[in-house]
Design a protein around this motif. Structure first.
Motif, PDB file in Angstrom:
ATOM      1  N   ALA A 109       0.839  -1.197   0.000  1.00  0.00           N
ATOM      2  CA  ALA A 109       0.000   0.000   0.000  1.00  0.00           C
ATOM      3  C   ALA A 109       0.871   1.244   0.000  1.00  0.00           C
ATOM      4  N   THR A 110       0.333   2.279  -0.613  1.00  0.00           N
ATOM      5  CA  THR A 110       1.000   3.584  -0.628  1.00  0.00           C
ATOM      6  C   THR A 110      -0.034   4.646  -0.287  1.00  0.00           C
ATOM      7  N   LEU A 111       0.351   5.532   0.627  1.00  0.00           N
ATOM      8  CA  LEU A 111      -0.484   6.682   0.986  1.00  0.00           C
ATOM      9  C   LEU A 111       0.262   7.941   0.607  1.00  0.00           C
ATOM     10  N   ARG A 112      -0.420   8.858  -0.056  1.00  0.00           N
ATOM     11  CA  ARG A 112       0.235  10.110  -0.417  1.00  0.00           C
ATOM     12  C   ARG A 112       0.384  10.986   0.833  1.00  0.00           C
ATOM     13  N   PRO A 113       1.325  11.938   0.816  1.00  0.00           N
ATOM     14  CA  PRO A 113       1.504  12.823   1.968  1.00  0.00           C
ATOM     15  C   PRO A 113       0.189  13.514   2.340  1.00  0.00           C
ATOM     16  N   GLY A 114      -0.104  13.505   3.635  1.00  0.00           N
ATOM     17  CA  GLY A 114      -1.324  14.123   4.127  1.00  0.00           C
ATOM     18  C   GLY A 114      -2.534  13.210   4.120  1.00  0.00           C
ATOM     19  N   ALA A 115      -2.420  12.028   3.533  1.00  0.00           N
ATOM     20  CA  ALA A 115      -3.557  11.096   3.491  1.00  0.00           C
ATOM     21  C   ALA A 115      -3.947  10.702   4.910  1.00  0.00           C
ATOM     22  N   ASP A 116      -5.243  10.598   5.131  1.00  0.00           N
ATOM     23  CA  ASP A 116      -5.788  10.268   6.451  1.00  0.00           C
ATOM     24  C   ASP A 116      -6.995   9.369   6.226  1.00  0.00           C
ATOM     25  N   ILE A 117      -6.839   8.079   6.512  1.00  0.00           N
ATOM     26  CA  ILE A 117      -7.910   7.104   6.279  1.00  0.00           C
ATOM     27  C   ILE A 117      -8.317   6.489   7.611  1.00  0.00           C
ATOM     28  N   ARG A 118      -9.627   6.478   7.855  1.00  0.00           N
ATOM     29  CA  ARG A 118     -10.173   5.916   9.091  1.00  0.00           C
ATOM     30  C   ARG A 118     -11.132   4.779   8.769  1.00  0.00           C
ATOM     31  N   TYR A 119     -11.040   3.740   9.584  1.00  0.00           N
ATOM     32  CA  TYR A 119     -11.969   2.628   9.508  1.00  0.00           C
ATOM     33  C   TYR A 119     -12.631   2.528  10.879  1.00  0.00           C
ATOM     34  N   ASP A 120     -13.945   2.572  10.924  1.00  0.00           N
ATOM     35  CA  ASP A 120     -14.673   2.566  12.189  1.00  0.00           C
ATOM     36  C   ASP A 120     -14.615   1.229  12.913  1.00  0.00           C
ATOM     37  N   ALA A 121     -14.527   0.154  12.158  1.00  0.00           N
ATOM     38  CA  ALA A 121     -14.517  -1.188  12.742  1.00  0.00           C
ATOM     39  C   ALA A 121     -13.808  -2.129  11.776  1.00  0.00           C
ATOM     40  N   LEU A 134       8.016   0.429   4.551  1.00  0.00           N
ATOM     41  CA  LEU A 134       9.167   0.409   3.650  1.00  0.00           C
ATOM     42  C   LEU A 134       9.743   1.800   3.423  1.00  0.00           C
ATOM     43  N   ASP A 135       8.883   2.792   3.187  1.00  0.00           N
ATOM     44  CA  ASP A 135       9.322   4.157   2.884  1.00  0.00           C
ATOM     45  C   ASP A 135       8.394   5.153   3.558  1.00  0.00           C
ATOM     46  N   GLY A 136       8.923   6.351   3.841  1.00  0.00           N
ATOM     47  CA  GLY A 136       8.116   7.427   4.395  1.00  0.00           C
ATOM     48  C   GLY A 136       7.899   7.253   5.884  1.00  0.00           C
ATOM     49  N   SER A 137       6.890   7.942   6.390  1.00  0.00           N
ATOM     50  CA  SER A 137       6.515   7.781   7.798  1.00  0.00           C
ATOM     51  C   SER A 137       5.006   7.606   7.873  1.00  0.00           C
ATOM     52  N   ALA A 171       6.926  12.758   2.264  1.00  0.00           N
ATOM     53  CA  ALA A 171       6.993  11.771   1.176  1.00  0.00           C
ATOM     54  C   ALA A 171       5.877  10.745   1.367  1.00  0.00           C
ATOM     55  N   PRO A 172       5.508  10.039   0.311  1.00  0.00           N
ATOM     56  CA  PRO A 172       4.495   8.981   0.454  1.00  0.00           C
ATOM     57  C   PRO A 172       4.950   7.906   1.435  1.00  0.00           C
ATOM     58  N   ALA A 173       3.994   7.301   2.113  1.00  0.00           N
ATOM     59  CA  ALA A 173       4.267   6.150   2.981  1.00  0.00           C
ATOM     60  C   ALA A 173       3.949   4.894   2.182  1.00  0.00           C
ATOM     61  N   ARG A 174       4.938   3.998   2.099  1.00  0.00           N
ATOM     62  CA  ARG A 174       4.744   2.742   1.376  1.00  0.00           C
ATOM     63  C   ARG A 174       5.018   1.609   2.348  1.00  0.00           C
ATOM     64  N   TYR A 175       4.075   0.650   2.402  1.00  0.00           N
ATOM     65  CA  TYR A 175       4.225  -0.441   3.356  1.00  0.00           C
ATOM     66  C   TYR A 175       3.673  -1.743   2.795  1.00  0.00           C
ATOM     67  N   LEU A 176       4.155  -2.835   3.392  1.00  0.00           N
ATOM     68  CA  LEU A 176       3.624  -4.161   3.113  1.00  0.00           C
ATOM     69  C   LEU A 176       2.736  -4.541   4.287  1.00  0.00           C
ATOM     70  N   LEU A 177       1.631  -5.141   3.982  1.00  0.00           N
ATOM     71  CA  LEU A 177       0.694  -5.570   5.009  1.00  0.00           C
ATOM     72  C   LEU A 177       0.409  -7.049   4.793  1.00  0.00           C
ATOM     73  N   VAL A 178       0.684  -7.842   5.813  1.00  0.00           N
ATOM     74  CA  VAL A 178       0.356  -9.262   5.772  1.00  0.00           C
ATOM     75  C   VAL A 178      -0.909  -9.452   6.600  1.00  0.00           C
ATOM     76  N   LEU A 179      -1.944 -10.009   5.983  1.00  0.00           N
ATOM     77  CA  LEU A 179      -3.222 -10.247   6.658  1.00  0.00           C
ATOM     78  C   LEU A 179      -3.407 -11.751   6.838  1.00  0.00           C
ATOM     79  N   VAL A 180      -3.793 -12.136   8.057  1.00  0.00           N
ATOM     80  CA  VAL A 180      -4.031 -13.543   8.345  1.00  0.00           C
ATOM     81  C   VAL A 180      -5.438 -13.668   8.903  1.00  0.00           C
ATOM     82  N   VAL A 181      -6.293 -14.352   8.182  1.00  0.00           N
ATOM     83  CA  VAL A 181      -7.685 -14.510   8.595  1.00  0.00           C
ATOM     84  C   VAL A 181      -7.740 -15.492   9.763  1.00  0.00           C
ATOM     85  N   PRO A 182      -8.494 -15.131  10.825  1.00  0.00           N
ATOM     86  CA  PRO A 182      -8.580 -16.025  11.992  1.00  0.00           C
ATOM     87  C   PRO A 182      -9.250 -17.349  11.657  1.00  0.00           C
TER      88      PRO A 182
END
Length: 182
Positions: A109-121, A134-137, A171-182
């Protein structure tokens, strides 16, 4: 893919026997927006898709995989699906998409600078995640606890409540996310 996503969202609602009004009540999304999304007139934002995934109790990646072709063992870079939410500045690449015989998947995933994403649940309560920046903060709040991540940091958690992703740097934030379904 957008057309298949719209059709799958309409199909999920129909499978449950819900009207648009009932889905609107459950998701907090207006009936008119839901109707436009299901008809493919508008593309859902990450936030909207997150709310629908919560109602349908499935990770976003599972939903997106349901509208893609069945994957092989080797997922070539050229075959990895990319989904972009221009409104929030979120770009999601399915590096290792969900598979019926496997419990984990990998997302870039990559988020541009200033991006703000919320998930309620969480879409799936107890969903295990490992986020490697990987990159950014990135400022990531999980169940009310804020974490500031720098390149190389890894945050491991299970989703039980709200989350918030903020690209706090220049700078953009770039990350890897590993998801494991319960």
């Amino acid at each position: 893919m957008e057309d298949r996503l719209a059709a799958r969202l309409a199909e999920l609602r129909a499978e449950r026997g819900w009207s648009l009004d009932e889905l609107a009540d459950r998701s907090g999304i207006s009936r008119s927006t839901l109707s436009r999304v299901e008809r493919g007139e508008i593309s859902p934002t990450a936030s909207l898709l997150g709310k629908l995934c919560t109602v349908y109790e499935r990770p976003m990646s599972r939903l997106l995989t349901e509208v893609e072709a069945e994957g092989a063992q080797v997922v070539r870079a050229s075959a990895q699906s990319v989904w972009t939410d221009e409104d929030s500045g979120f770009v999601r690449r399915s590096v290792s998409p969900p598979h019926p015989a496997l419990r984990a998947e990998v997302v870039e995933a990559t988020l541009r600078p200033g991006a703000d994403i919320r998930y309620d649940a969480p879409s799936v309560p107890g969903l295990e995640q490992h986020l490697w920046l990987l990159d950014g903060s990135l400022e990531l709040t999980v169940d009310g606890e804020a974490h500031v991540l720098e390149p190389g940091d890894c945050l491991r958690f299970r989703l039980w409540g709200p989350t918030r992703f903020v690209c706090s740097g220049p700078a953009p934030a770039r990350y890897l996310l590993v998801l494991v379904v319960p």
